[in-house]
Design an enzyme around this catalytic site. Structure first.
Site, short mmCIF file in Angstrom:
data_model
loop_
_atom_site.label_atom_id
_atom_site.label_comp_id
_atom_site.label_asym_id
_atom_site.label_seq_id
_atom_site.Cartn_x
_atom_site.Cartn_y
_atom_site.Cartn_z
N TYR A 73 -1.02 8.54 -2.24
CA TYR A 73 -1.07 8.28 -3.67
C TYR A 73 -2.28 8.98 -4.30
CZ TYR A 73 2.26 4.29 -3.66
OH TYR A 73 3.37 3.48 -3.59
N GLY A 74 -3.33 9.15 -3.48
CA GLY A 74 -4.62 9.62 -3.99
C GLY A 74 -4.58 10.87 -4.86
N ASP A 128 0.87 -1.19 0.00
CA ASP A 128 0.00 0.00 0.00
C ASP A 128 0.90 1.23 0.00
OD1 ASP A 128 -2.40 1.62 0.39
OD2 ASP A 128 -1.79 1.86 2.47
N SER A 129 0.26 2.40 -0.12
CA SER A 129 1.02 3.65 -0.06
C SER A 129 1.52 3.92 1.35
CB SER A 129 0.12 4.80 -0.48
OG SER A 129 -0.99 4.89 0.39
N CYS A 144 -11.07 2.75 -0.03
CA CYS A 144 -9.69 3.10 0.30
C CYS A 144 -9.33 2.26 1.52
CB CYS A 144 -9.59 4.59 0.63
SG CYS A 144 -7.98 5.06 1.32
N THR A 145 -8.15 1.67 1.49
CA THR A 145 -7.82 0.74 2.57
C THR A 145 -7.50 1.44 3.89
OG1 THR A 145 -5.56 0.62 1.69
CG2 THR A 145 -7.09 -1.13 1.05
N HIS A 146 -7.40 2.77 3.86
CA HIS A 146 -7.26 3.50 5.12
C HIS A 146 -8.61 3.60 5.84
CE1 HIS A 146 -3.31 4.89 3.76
NE2 HIS A 146 -3.14 5.57 4.87
N GLU A 153 -4.09 9.02 9.18
CA GLU A 153 -2.67 9.13 9.54
C GLU A 153 -2.50 10.02 10.78
OE1 GLU A 153 0.14 7.94 7.62
OE2 GLU A 153 -1.10 6.82 6.21
N CYS A 156 -4.22 -1.39 -2.00
CA CYS A 156 -4.40 0.05 -2.13
C CYS A 156 -5.33 0.24 -3.33
CB CYS A 156 -3.05 0.71 -2.39
SG CYS A 156 -3.16 2.46 -2.82
N ASN A 157 -6.44 0.91 -3.10
CA ASN A 157 -7.40 1.09 -4.19
C ASN A 157 -6.82 1.95 -5.30
OD1 ASN A 157 -10.35 0.10 -3.23
ND2 ASN A 157 -9.09 0.70 -1.50
N1 DGL Z 1 -4.76 3.31 1.01
C1 DGL Z 1 -4.85 4.00 -0.27
C2 DGL Z 1 -6.01 3.45 -1.10
O1 DGL Z 1 -6.57 2.42 -0.78
C3 DGL Z 1 -5.06 5.47 -0.17
C4 DGL Z 1 -4.10 6.30 0.53
C5 DGL Z 1 -3.36 7.28 -0.35
O2 DGL Z 1 -3.96 8.24 -0.88
O3 DGL Z 1 -2.19 7.04 -0.50
O4 DGL Z 1 -6.36 4.07 -2.07
#
Ligand code: DGL
Length: 307
Positions: A52-53, A20-21, A211-213, A162, A83-84
């Site tokens: 990453y978003g 993931d990011s 989103c996995t967060h 975060e 990570c989506n």
């Molecule tokens: N966990 C990332 C996802 O599932 C998103 C976090 C990010 O923006 O890096 O998209």
């Protein structure tokens, strides 16, 4: 000369690679570890380049390629893009490049939403990259073209996760528990209401956390959406898919295997990564390996660079 069966047995002992990011993909690792307690997992968090978003899909695709290449060199038997944003940007490329099975998190989440909805009105929240890619709408409508999808980018949720983790003073609390109050703070509630109220007004009965967060925000999100809206996290569905893929390939770890959980990160502060990671996994994340961006960039082969 070993037989195909022996080769498969050897492969079964290898870890599952997950990335993931940052720490968000640990919500997926946690579900994989719960469903498959004998499997070893090698987790990679690209914290230095998180989030990453807001980045372009081309840039995120390049990151997905680099990290996949690194994990494949660690001899993982299956790769999960937890990570989506990276799934939307790079799943197909990574699947074409490497000879291990590669699973993303969008298709499993979409499938669960299609199965769960009764009104056939589904909401999806995610990062800008994920929502703008249209990947969820496509995945849901490929399974049921009669579903109306309402999607909305909720980028500040990543920051909140975060930030909330850094504010957490109680490392012993299981922050994935439904009862966790870590994110029930007035400032967070206001942002969440602004994001979610418009979706609520669309009369959806199912909301996908794209989103996995976001599974870390489930108590906050459910408190706003109310009890009638089902919240779908792709983490559980992805873990189910990992289990069935390995079972069908005859590559599940032996029932007496001792699982090893390893971690690598681009974060400069590997101790902080370990602290946040332990809070999500509810188990110690010992000594993550630091991997530099240069190492990731240089590790690409000719074919991987060209793709
Ligand atoms: N966990 C990332 C996802 O599932 C998103 C976090 C990010 O923006 O890096 O998209």
């Amino acid at each position: 000369m070993e037989t195909a069966f022996e080769r498969n047995q050897l492969r079964a002992q290898r870890p599952i690679g997950v990335f993931d990011s940052g720490v968000g993909g640990l919500t997926v690792s946690r579900q994989i570890a719960a469903r498959l307690p004998h499997e070893s997992i090698y987790y990679f968090g690209d914290t230095l380049r998180c989030p990453y978003g807001p980045r372009s899909l081309a840039e995120v695709k390049a990151f997905a390629r680099q990290i996949s290449s690194w994990l494949v060199k660690q001899e993982v038997k299956l790769l999960v893009i937890a990570c989506n944003s990276a799934t939307a940007a790079g799943l197909e490329t990574v699947q074409r490049l490497f000879d291990v099975p590669v699973l993303g998190v969008i298709e499993p989440g979409a499938r669960a939403a299609v199965q769960a909805t009764v009104s056939r009105r589904v909401g999806v929240i995610g990062t800008i990259a994920t929502i703008e890619s249209g990947a969820y709408t496509k995945a849901i409508r490929d399974l049921d073209a009669g579903i109306t999808v309402f999607s909305s980018a909720t980028p500040r949720f990543v920051e909140m996760v975060e930030q909330g983790l850094r504010l957490d003073r109680n490392p012993l609390e299981d922050i994935m528990a439904q009862t966790s109050s870590l994110y029930i703070r007035p400032a967070f509630q206001e942002i969440a209401r602004d994001y979610l109220n418009p979706l609520k007004r669309c009369n959806i009965d199912t909301l996908v956390l794209g989103c996995t967060h976001y599974p870390l925000l489930t108590p906050l999100i459910s408190s706003i959406m109310g009890p009638d809206i089902q919240i779908i996290s792709s983490a559980e569905e992805t873990a189910l898919e990992v289990a069935s893929t390995l079972a069908r390939k005859g590559q599940l770890a032996a029932p007496d295997a001792q699982p090893v959980l390893r971690f690598a990160t681009t974060a400069e502060d590997t101790e902080e990564f370990a602290r946040l990671g332990s809070a999500i996994l509810a188990r110690p994340v010992g000594d993550p390996l630091h991997v530099s961006i240069a190492e990731l960039e240089q590790g690409l082969g000719k074919k991987e660079r060209a793709c």
